[in-house]
Scaffold this motif. Sequence first.
Motif, mmCIF file in Angstrom:
data_model
loop_
_atom_site.group_PDB
_atom_site.id
_atom_site.type_symbol
_atom_site.label_atom_id
_atom_site.label_comp_id
_atom_site.label_asym_id
_atom_site.label_seq_id
_atom_site.Cartn_x
_atom_site.Cartn_y
_atom_site.Cartn_z
ATOM 1 N N THR A 252 0.829 -1.198 0.000
ATOM 2 C CA THR A 252 0.000 0.000 0.000
ATOM 3 C C THR A 252 0.869 1.256 0.000
ATOM 4 O O THR A 252 0.561 2.252 -0.670
ATOM 5 C CB THR A 252 -0.934 0.003 1.221
ATOM 6 O OG1 THR A 252 -1.794 -1.139 1.157
ATOM 7 C CG2 THR A 252 -1.784 1.261 1.255
ATOM 8 N N GLN A 253 1.972 1.221 0.736
ATOM 9 C CA GLN A 253 2.896 2.366 0.753
ATOM 10 C C GLN A 253 3.535 2.581 -0.624
ATOM 11 O O GLN A 253 3.760 3.717 -1.052
ATOM 12 C CB GLN A 253 3.969 2.138 1.814
ATOM 13 C CG GLN A 253 3.446 2.153 3.240
ATOM 14 C CD GLN A 253 4.527 1.823 4.261
ATOM 15 O OE1 GLN A 253 5.714 2.026 4.021
ATOM 16 N NE2 GLN A 253 4.112 1.308 5.414
ATOM 17 N N SER B 107 0.977 4.250 -2.810
ATOM 18 C CA SER B 107 0.853 5.665 -2.436
ATOM 19 C C SER B 107 1.981 6.497 -3.027
ATOM 20 O O SER B 107 1.767 7.632 -3.478
ATOM 21 C CB SER B 107 0.842 5.809 -0.907
ATOM 22 O OG SER B 107 -0.259 5.116 -0.348
ATOM 23 N N LYS C 196 1.302 6.953 -6.769
ATOM 24 C CA LYS C 196 0.186 7.887 -6.954
ATOM 25 C C LYS C 196 0.604 9.320 -6.653
ATOM 26 O O LYS C 196 0.136 10.263 -7.285
ATOM 27 C CB LYS C 196 -0.983 7.489 -6.054
ATOM 28 C CG LYS C 196 -1.687 6.198 -6.453
ATOM 29 C CD LYS C 196 -2.789 5.856 -5.458
ATOM 30 C CE LYS C 196 -3.501 4.560 -5.814
ATOM 31 N NZ LYS C 196 -4.536 4.191 -4.811
ATOM 32 N N LEU C 197 1.493 9.482 -5.666
ATOM 33 C CA LEU C 197 1.923 10.820 -5.280
ATOM 34 C C LEU C 197 2.670 11.521 -6.416
ATOM 35 O O LEU C 197 2.398 12.684 -6.733
ATOM 36 C CB LEU C 197 2.819 10.734 -4.041
ATOM 37 C CG LEU C 197 3.497 12.036 -3.588
ATOM 38 C CD1 LEU C 197 2.448 13.057 -3.155
ATOM 39 C CD2 LEU C 197 4.484 11.753 -2.450
#
Length: 635
Positions: A372-373, A376, A379-380
């Motif tokens: 999940t990290q 993220s 996506k960032l």
Amino acid sequence: MEDIEDLLVGSGGGVPPGFRLPITAVGLNPKKNKNKNKPNPNGNSNKLSQIQDPLAPLSPKIPGTQTIYIKTFGCSHNQSDSEYMAGQLSAFGYPLSDNPEEADLWLINTCTVKSPSQSAMDTLIAKGKGAKKPLVVAGCVPQGSRDIKELEGVSIVGVQQIDRVVEIVEETLKGHEVRLLSRKTLPALDLPKVRKNKFVEILPINVGCLGACTYCKTKHARGHLGSYTVDGLVGRVKSVIADGVKEIWLSSEDTGAYGRDIGANLPILLNAIVAELPSDASTMLRIGMTNPPFILEHLKEIAEVLRHPCVYSFLHVPVQSGSDAVLTAMNREYTVSEFKTVVDILTELVPGMQIATDIICGFPGETDEDFTQTLSLIKLYKFPQVHISQFYPRPGTPAARMKKVPSTVVKRRSRDLTSVFEAFTPYVGMEGRVERIWITEVATDGIHLVGHTKGYVQVLVAAPESMLGTSAIVKITSVGRWSVFGEVIETIPHINDTVSGNERPKQEKKFPGLNHYETSACSTKSENCCCGPESCGGQSEKCAVTKNDVQLEDRNSRNLIGWLLRKRKNHVEKHVEKPVENEIGLGSQKKQEQTQGSLREWGVVDRALLGGMLVSFLTIVTLLLHLGFRILSSN
């Protein structure tokens, strides 16, 4: 089999790079002799029979006349090695062929990073053996895993022995098995070379690395860091520019680690190379894959180089995971925060900066939270290019002994990350922009040419192949997911081309573009090298006109007559182009008649310009006559 070294003392001394040594200087393993353990009549050991008898019968074919097929797996460093080997073989007369069936010998340059690459190698070797083809295997697989069964019965050349490929090929064609795997000094940079793309020089700046990633097999093959000297690399740059190269790709297992073994560093090298690049930006520099730990201390210096007009504002920085726990297990020697620092500073300091990265899905011990990290992080930053790999355990690495994530989970995470990445639209907003591009290859569709912007955004243009090796000003007409499409406005003459008398013909005809066709000259699948693949292209959601483009526009705007002529030319070309696009099925005679008819048409703007020029001319003549009469009357 043990490694075979040179059998003659001093055979390596005083020999120029690439020089073909006598056959007695090559370690040979002839076909097995059933009587190999029997003493010979002279009482000497049969071990001496490994040296080729100079009076033995010659090969049915004259050495140097057999055709060679070369297949390359892996990164750009491997590609460069293959080009060097091809150059030496070609220099000694061996014809090269892309058709394996017609070749007399296959030379296979291998990659050990991922299982699929090695599996493809295994399949090709088996096919070659089945076809009774003599085989020479080069690259990272034999250097790092010399005892695997697939390499039995084939000749081997190590990564630091590519300058002796001619000898190995000659002996293999005679039926001998040759193995040269010892590590020595780095191969010379000035060896003969046959480039896959004559406009692109792949320049290895160092071999090996300083890292110890737990999943990496490449270091077993390439070894510890070994850097070429700054002077040697600069000399090679000067040479390839003189040869007409238009792009120079710096390549290595870790570009950022360059020079740490010889008291230098990457900024020193980059500044030395940039100083030799043509002032008209006719030859561009692309910096290769760089791991975060070794550029953190040089970010401002590297940013300054990336801003240079002759350097692509693009860098490939592998992150591999968005989780610090996974990075620790990988022994990557940096944190997610430090990776973000690299991205943030380069993006801030370099206009239009583009960064590509790599992700390994399903590394041993990776949890759902770790993944999940990673999601993220991607996506960032919405990286325009992400190389996504599933974890492949490589024999002999620490990660191969770690507890594996179930394969179903690994595949699901890979699909999820791919879906997130493909949802990005990095080119929105580029349509209508004017950019300078450098054109170096033909796209996979066989119709378009491939160019890149300063930010290494891939631009496809419909243009004649005569434009290969040039740069041009283009207008972006449409965007796709992997590339953008452009229309050539004008080509940019290069100083070096003009001076040498090889000025390329200007584009005389605009080819209709197929803007609905989305293609990419680079495969979306990549072969990783060590800690990441050499990128084959970067895309951008920010893409500004370069400094050179602005200067060109300002310079042209000062010339009123030139501006009027270009406006008239563009007006005519628009009228010429429409019938060609709309009546593509018509015969050449009808299109020619339409073109000639369009040229005879004069619009309102044309009449106004002509009228203005006539009025100006008459006014000047009247003033001159008036002044003349006054002078005569005063006398």
